[in-house]
Write a protein that holds these residues in place. Sequence first.
Motif, PDB file in Angstrom:
ATOM      1  N   PHE A 137       9.597   4.040   9.417  1.00  0.00           N
ATOM      2  CA  PHE A 137       8.357   4.007  10.070  1.00  0.00           C
ATOM      3  C   PHE A 137       8.215   5.095  10.960  1.00  0.00           C
ATOM      4  CE2 PHE A 137       5.892   2.073  13.537  1.00  0.00           C
ATOM      5  CZ  PHE A 137       4.940   1.696  12.811  1.00  0.00           C
ATOM      6  N   ARG A 180       7.676   8.397   9.236  1.00  0.00           N
ATOM      7  CA  ARG A 180       6.416   9.002   8.573  1.00  0.00           C
ATOM      8  C   ARG A 180       5.347   9.309   9.637  1.00  0.00           C
ATOM      9  NH1 ARG A 180       3.958   3.631   6.469  1.00  0.00           N
ATOM     10  NH2 ARG A 180       2.420   5.409   5.698  1.00  0.00           N
ATOM     11  N   ARG A 181       5.862   9.226  10.877  1.00  0.00           N
ATOM     12  CA  ARG A 181       4.808   9.553  11.992  1.00  0.00           C
ATOM     13  C   ARG A 181       4.519  11.153  11.842  1.00  0.00           C
ATOM     14  NH1 ARG A 181       3.915   8.215  16.712  1.00  0.00           N
ATOM     15  NH2 ARG A 181       5.143   9.888  17.528  1.00  0.00           N
ATOM     16  N   PHE A 240       4.895  12.783   9.187  1.00  0.00           N
ATOM     17  CA  PHE A 240       4.214  13.256   7.938  1.00  0.00           C
ATOM     18  C   PHE A 240       2.725  12.525   7.813  1.00  0.00           C
ATOM     19  CE2 PHE A 240       8.497  13.600   7.228  1.00  0.00           C
ATOM     20  CZ  PHE A 240       8.852  14.651   6.521  1.00  0.00           C
ATOM     21  N   THR A 241       1.757  13.415   7.885  1.00  0.00           N
ATOM     22  CA  THR A 241       0.352  12.718   7.765  1.00  0.00           C
ATOM     23  C   THR A 241      -0.189  13.606   6.651  1.00  0.00           C
ATOM     24  OG1 THR A 241      -0.258  14.574   9.288  1.00  0.00           O
ATOM     25  CG2 THR A 241      -0.135  12.391  10.150  1.00  0.00           C
ATOM     26  N   ASN A 287       0.885  -1.244  -0.026  1.00  0.00           N
ATOM     27  CA  ASN A 287      -0.117   0.208  -0.010  1.00  0.00           C
ATOM     28  C   ASN A 287       1.075   1.332  -0.019  1.00  0.00           C
ATOM     29  OD1 ASN A 287      -2.661  -1.534  -0.192  1.00  0.00           O
ATOM     30  ND2 ASN A 287      -2.443  -1.858   1.892  1.00  0.00           N
ATOM     31  N   ILE A 288       2.059   1.208   0.506  1.00  0.00           N
ATOM     32  CA  ILE A 288       3.089   2.251   0.412  1.00  0.00           C
ATOM     33  C   ILE A 288       3.230   2.418  -0.913  1.00  0.00           C
ATOM     34  CG2 ILE A 288       5.120   3.123   0.989  1.00  0.00           C
ATOM     35  CD1 ILE A 288       4.981   1.858   3.751  1.00  0.00           C
ATOM     36  N   ALA A 314       0.897   4.308  -2.911  1.00  0.00           N
ATOM     37  CA  ALA A 314       0.675   5.490  -2.770  1.00  0.00           C
ATOM     38  C   ALA A 314       1.672   6.527  -3.601  1.00  0.00           C
ATOM     39  CB  ALA A 314       0.927   5.876  -1.443  1.00  0.00           C
ATOM     40  N   GLU A 344       2.422  12.335   3.307  1.00  0.00           N
ATOM     41  CA  GLU A 344       2.882  10.994   3.613  1.00  0.00           C
ATOM     42  C   GLU A 344       4.070  10.379   2.817  1.00  0.00           C
ATOM     43  OE1 GLU A 344      -0.107   8.796   5.237  1.00  0.00           O
ATOM     44  OE2 GLU A 344       1.349   7.357   6.148  1.00  0.00           O
ATOM     45  N   ASP A 379      -1.480  14.180   3.146  1.00  0.00           N
ATOM     46  CA  ASP A 379      -0.969  14.262   1.748  1.00  0.00           C
ATOM     47  C   ASP A 379       0.625  14.292   1.613  1.00  0.00           C
ATOM     48  OD1 ASP A 379      -3.335  14.654   0.489  1.00  0.00           O
ATOM     49  OD2 ASP A 379      -3.471  16.720   0.323  1.00  0.00           O
TER      50      ASP A 379
END
Lengths: 628, 188
Positions: A280, A283-284, A286-287, A152-153, A156, A291, A289
């Motif tokens: 991991f 990314r916390r 960056f939420t 899923n990454i 995206a 991300e 758009d």
Amino acid sequence: MCALLNWLDQRLDYRRHIALLRRRVLPNGPSWWSTSASCLMWLLLIECITGLLLMSTYSPSMASAWASVNFTDQSAAGRFLRGVHHYSSHALIILFGLHLVRVVITGAYRAPRELVWITGLLLFPLILVWTVTGNPLASSQKGIAQIQVEGNILAATPFVGPWFQRILFGGRDIGNLTLTRLHFLHVGLLPLLVGGLFLLHLHQVIKHSSYRPGVAADQAPLKPLLHYWPYQSVRNMTMLVLLVGTISGISWQWGAPLSAPADPELPFSPRPEWYFRWLFELRRHFTGDTEFVATMVVPAAFLAAFMLLPFLDRLLSTRFDRLCRLLVVVACAAGWGWLTYLSFDRDWNDPEYIASMVEFERLSERARELARSEAMPVAGAVELLRHDPQTQGPRLFARHCSSCHTMTDADDNGMTVAESSAPNLRGIGTATWIVGFFDLDQISGKNYFGNTAFHDGEMKQHIQTLFAENDRSALQEQFRTVAVALAAEAGHEVYESAEAQRGRSLIVGKLRCTDCHQFHNQGSLGSAPDLTGYASTEWLTGLISNPSSRRFYGDRNDRMPAFAADSAHPEFNLLSTLELDLLVKWLTGLPGDSNLAHSQKANNPAQPPASHPQPHEVAVKTELQATP
Amino acid sequence: MNRRELLQWLSRGMATTVAAIIGLPGIRYLSGSVPSSAEPVSDYQRLKRLEDLPIGRPVMIPVLGCKRDAWAQSDQQVVGRVWLVRRPATANAGESEVQAFNSVCPHMGCQIQAQASNQGFVCPCHRAAFGLNGQRQNDPVSQEISHAPRDMDSLACRVVQDPANGNAWVEVQLQAFELGSKQRIVRS
Ligand code: FES
């Protein structure tokens, strides 16, 4: 022999090539630092060989992947090889990191060795992807959950993402094709890519290495020049032996991990492997758009910046270049280490996460245990835990029973409820459990009828009367005998024993149980639960299905719901046939009625047939009906 | 163009043709449309008796259907899961008594779990939290902003009375949605 080699040499000229490699000299003499390259190469080879061997057993499909990997693990050699394959991949990544650090610090990427650097650098992400495609192959919960998120990454990624994901998964969801695709990548495409790039890398290394005496001579005129063979080689081999020794020791001791077969029903919080933890963590922050900045842009930017290093390097003044390079390395390593630490630290301080991991490890252990003791179901290893009373029982109990019933031992350990309103079911049907009904304090206590409508019922009154009429200790002895006889109904005690026989005659005779209860051909139903087959799996299945039936509590039933009363629509019952079966097996701790039925039929033909429902996998779902 | 050049171009052209004959079908084969693994469920499916649902405590129900996985097809497989939340009967009369949500996290597709307190939901992967009504919330512990791009995907849900036996049934229409997008886009 010698003649044959001579003949070969005349045609292949191999001695000259080997001599060139052997007579190479390193500009600063042999060193332990320089062993990383050679160790990497041999580890890569070990990965290929062990991988090839494992391939001879592995079967990529949802139904067979886990089973085949587990099968590998069951032979000592297979377990060892899989362990080596697994731990070598981790060693490879660590070593690769160190190798890169060494190259940056020594500035070994400088012209004319730019391509050595770039090809080597590209190998790094390729090897990471290689491990990413390998981890889910066992179709274990951990691997599948990881690839799910990783896919899923990938999806995206702007524009091409969904298309890539489709290729990777072989569709929208993880399934058989995902495993065949991953297998194809892992043993087909990626080895080709890595192999090709590696050959190019090696070609460049040798072409631009210091084996030409001229190059080395003017760089280190003062030292005697030692040849690669054996002065560097012996160091390489020492390191390799240490490395392989450690890896094989770990593999022999623990083997590679194998978590429970993938099943969305299992509680699991997926985390990436340690080498991706920094992303991991990143990314916390960056939420929404932004991300993909953390998942795509940052790694790509790092890779690009490092690739350009040989060219950027020229811009630096030569006075400080070594310091600058050192700073770059330290900054990157510190950033990586800090993010990694933060991520692990967060999880280690999260009791919920720890609890879910502990629970998951327990389930995985159980799955492996079942795989050893049971036949592997055709539908795949996922069925092992789904059909395991020991795994499903506590969950079903927690979901359906524990709002009223407790299940605790004498020290109050186990499943408790704030306000229990029904008997404690721990050890239900055993003699120790039954005998509590014949004790005035216990029967009206919280573990039996205390919090129910029967706390002062006819049963208690009857016991009271018996105690008033009889000698206390003799009566208690008789009660114990009765408890044994009743426990024998379910198979907790030996049915044919003299004590059980005596108990049975007490039930129908002196103690007058059959005044209210039915017991085989004595007494009648309608005023108290049937004692025939008391608390056996069949009896409990009936009781839980519908406690208000005549055989059990009838209209005196106190608040207990019917969990499977609707035989016309079994799919809408609170408990499916399978769930009920698992729950009862777990409650009683009995494997089923089969052994019991056999022994009873042999000695006592009057026994009712111990028919118990066959476990059905899934309740049949009928078509929609009666919608307004 | 002299003869030599012509022959060079001819050779290159033929090599390209051979490469294309193998390569194009290869790419087509890898990226080609694979039958979707779950048949799209468009009809309402009966899941539960209303009376069996506790009030205010979310319950997860697996939805069964026919599942196709490449060459394998099997009936009675779990094709999706829904969270059902039954509200107290006093709630707004116009609204359905039961709300249904797809259990798939709109972020990256993990299975959303109920919070330990049962007062909402949380996704174990990146800790996106949701209220009982499916709305996004900040992390209950750290107050961090949610990773979820949108609220939980609510599903069409109705309660029907069965005249035959007076049972009230909860029926839900299972749908899957694209992950990661702000809007709900039904997966085709
Ligand atoms: S998948 Fe649910 S929060 Fe990321």
